[in-house]
Design a protein around this motif. Structure first.
Motif, PDB file in Angstrom:
ATOM      1  N   THR A 111      -3.267   5.060  -8.270  1.00  0.00           N
ATOM      2  CA  THR A 111      -3.385   3.688  -7.777  1.00  0.00           C
ATOM      3  C   THR A 111      -4.553   2.984  -8.459  1.00  0.00           C
ATOM      4  O   THR A 111      -5.580   3.594  -8.751  1.00  0.00           O
ATOM      5  CB  THR A 111      -3.580   3.680  -6.248  1.00  0.00           C
ATOM      6  OG1 THR A 111      -2.510   4.397  -5.641  1.00  0.00           O
ATOM      7  CG2 THR A 111      -3.617   2.254  -5.709  1.00  0.00           C
ATOM      8  N   SER A 159       0.835  -1.205   0.000  1.00  0.00           N
ATOM      9  CA  SER A 159       0.000   0.000   0.000  1.00  0.00           C
ATOM     10  C   SER A 159       0.868   1.252   0.000  1.00  0.00           C
ATOM     11  O   SER A 159       0.555   2.241  -0.669  1.00  0.00           O
ATOM     12  CB  SER A 159      -0.918   0.011   1.238  1.00  0.00           C
ATOM     13  OG  SER A 159      -1.817  -1.070   1.194  1.00  0.00           O
ATOM     14  N   SER A 219      -4.058  -6.382   1.743  1.00  0.00           N
ATOM     15  CA  SER A 219      -2.770  -6.849   2.273  1.00  0.00           C
ATOM     16  C   SER A 219      -2.399  -8.229   1.732  1.00  0.00           C
ATOM     17  O   SER A 219      -1.227  -8.632   1.803  1.00  0.00           O
ATOM     18  CB  SER A 219      -2.816  -6.897   3.813  1.00  0.00           C
ATOM     19  OG  SER A 219      -3.861  -7.766   4.246  1.00  0.00           O
ATOM     20  N   SER A 246       2.204   1.744  -3.501  1.00  0.00           N
ATOM     21  CA  SER A 246       1.143   2.143  -4.423  1.00  0.00           C
ATOM     22  C   SER A 246       0.750   3.598  -4.226  1.00  0.00           C
ATOM     23  O   SER A 246       0.601   4.364  -5.191  1.00  0.00           O
ATOM     24  CB  SER A 246      -0.081   1.234  -4.235  1.00  0.00           C
ATOM     25  OG  SER A 246       0.243  -0.120  -4.491  1.00  0.00           O
TER      26      SER A 246
END
Length: 502
Positions: free
Chosen positions: A313, A302, A324, A305
């Motif tokens: 994104t 994350s 995740s 990104s």
């Protein structure tokens, strides 16, 4: 469209072969191919390229079944397999040469016009060279042109074997004429009664089996989509993918040379069975390799990104239930609008799942990172490419050339054009099915599942070849007819026994 055109070219080619001869069929194929190349090169709209591809396909389909037939009928039985294999070598060698020629035209003005138009040159060369070659002696004999047939056979065979060949032709023609009394002379009559003739029916079982099996091992997914497959294996660069695809086409040509050396020594049937075992092993290994590559794909971070901004994104990743758990493959499979930007320190570390736009791709590459849209960074990529090479080496000497050899010698003279045409149609239809469904299959089943599916098809093909395809190595055409007339059954050692009960 070229493959679709080849289906019709092969279908009409069978009739033209029987009606007008092998030589005229090849000349017509050259004309069609030349017209197609010129139409494509001069195209001012997409429909012209499509039309040109259809013409090219008609020529390819006609030549695909005529060339092996012409070569086999003009060759002594002891070297017939090697000479028909030469046809396969020149096809695969031509594919390799075409890659190189197209590569040379990438930086010239009017790139694609030259790429497509230059394909007309070989057709012109072959057309004029073909004018100096004789017609098939066996076709001439079937047309009652006995003196012309003898003159050609005298150039091919030693003097002491010519009379033997003439007698074998005579007995074959007399048998064909006797069968014509009951079925008639016309093309439609032949087709109607083809399955009632034991020899032709058994020949077609063998001919169609090897042609369908040749395509359903998945070979043209490798030849048509090798750059894509290489990218699926983790090589993101288009140039790298194209370079590696050159290697696969080169290996295909090398395999044809192996076929020339061994097909008349070990036989068509044995070579195909060994080839199929190698193909199945390679496909299963490829399936395992792609499965491992998918499971060990770099994770999606994350932090990585969002480093490029929330608007950059991938939307599917932002809305994911458990982001995740995502890795590179999850990102690419989520949507065609997603791409994976590898980690700047190491492409195997967690990377970014981004929107697949030119702007975002530019941002990724601007930070000296690698951009992936088809496959993911993988430590298994090299082994996948190595297995692709082994797959080609397994395929080319056996399943690459032997099916065309079998189909050039398995049918009685009067049915050789029709039988070869039917089998060639089955080949091109199978080609179209496999090539049109490959990308869809990779999306639905993944690369691993797709290669495993082809391994299953190959296993079915191996069983069918074992039970339905006899050995024709070193046999005169007339001896092949007698073998099919009696029937055959396979033995455990791979040879064929005559079935005396039939």
């Amino acid at each position: 469209m070229a493959v679709a055109g080849a289906i019709f070219g092969a279908a009409f080619g069978g009739w033209i072969n029987d009606k007008y001869g092998r030589k005229k069929s090849i000349l017509l194929a050259d004309i069609l191919f030349f017209i197609g190349a010129i139409v494509m090169a001069a195209a001012v709209a997409p429909w012209m390229i499509i039309l040109g591809r259809i013409f090219v396909g008609l020529g390819v389909g006609m030549a695909s079944m005529t060339s092996p037939l012409y070569i086999s009928e003009s060759s002594p039985a002891r070297i017939r397999g090697a000479l028909v294999s030469t046809n396969g070598l020149l096809i695969t060698g031509g594919q390799f040469l075409a890659y190189l020629i197209n590569l040379a035209f990438t930086k010239t003005p009017g790139t694609w016009r030259w790429m497509l138009g230059v394909a007309g040159v070989p057709a012109v060369v072959q057309f004029f060279l073909m004018l100096s070659l004789p017609e098939s002696p066996r076709w001439l004999y079937s047309q009652d042109k006995v003196k012309e047939a003898r003159a050609i056979l005298e150039k091919i065979y030693p003097a002491n074997e010519v009379e033997q060949e003439m007698q074998a032709l005579q007995s074959s023609i007399e048998a064909d004429k006797a069968s014509e009394v009951s079925i008639g002379h016309g093309f439609i009559s032949k087709v109607k009664h083809i399955w009632g003739n034991d020899v032709v029916r058994r020949g077609l079982y063998a001919g169609i089996t090897v042609q369908v099996a040749q395509q359903f091992v998945g070979i043209n997914t490798v030849m048509y989509y090798s750059p894509t497959i290489v990218q699926l294996a983790g090589f993101a660069s288009n140039k790298t993918a194209l370079a590696l695809s050159l290697i696969t086409s080169g290996l295909n040509a090398v395999g044809s040379i192996v076929s020339m050396a061994f097909v008349d020594r070990f036989g068509r049937r044995r070579l195909m069975i060994v080839s199929m075992f190698g193909i199945i092993v390679c496909l299963i290994a490829l399936s395992v390799m792609f499965h491992q590559a998918s499971n060990h794909a770099p994770a999606v971070s994350s932090f990585e990104s969002l480093h490029f901004g929330r608007n950059s994104t991938c939307g599917s990743f932002l809305n994911a239930y458990e982001p995740s758990n995502w890795n590179c493959m999850s990102c690419l499979k989520a949507s065609s609008d997603c791409g994976f930007c590898a980690n700047g320190d190491s492409k195997y570390h967690p990377g970014a799942c981004l929107a697949a736009t030119d702007a975002v791709k530019g941002m990724c590459k601007g930070e000296h990172r690698t951009w992936y849209t088809k496959g993911c960074p993988s430590k298994f990529g090299f082994f996948a490419v190595l297995l692709l090479g082994l797959y080609i080496i397994s395929y080319s000497p056996g399943m690459g050339t032997a099916p065309w050899i079998v189909n050039s010698e398995i049918y009685p003279l009067k049915y050789r054009g029709i039988g070869g045409g039917i089998a060639a149609v089955s080949n091109w239809v199978s080609n179209l099915i496999v090539s049109e469904t490959f990308l869809t299959l990779t999306e639905a089943l993944g690369s691993s599942g797709t290669f495993l599916l082809f391994a299953g098809f190959s296993t079915i093909g191996l069983v069918a070849i074992y039970f339905l395809v006899p050995e024709t190595k070193g046999l005169q055409f007339e001896e092949v007819e007698k073998m099919l007339e009696k029937g055959f059954k396979p033995s455990l050692c791979g040879n064929v026994k005559e079935d005396d009960s039939k």
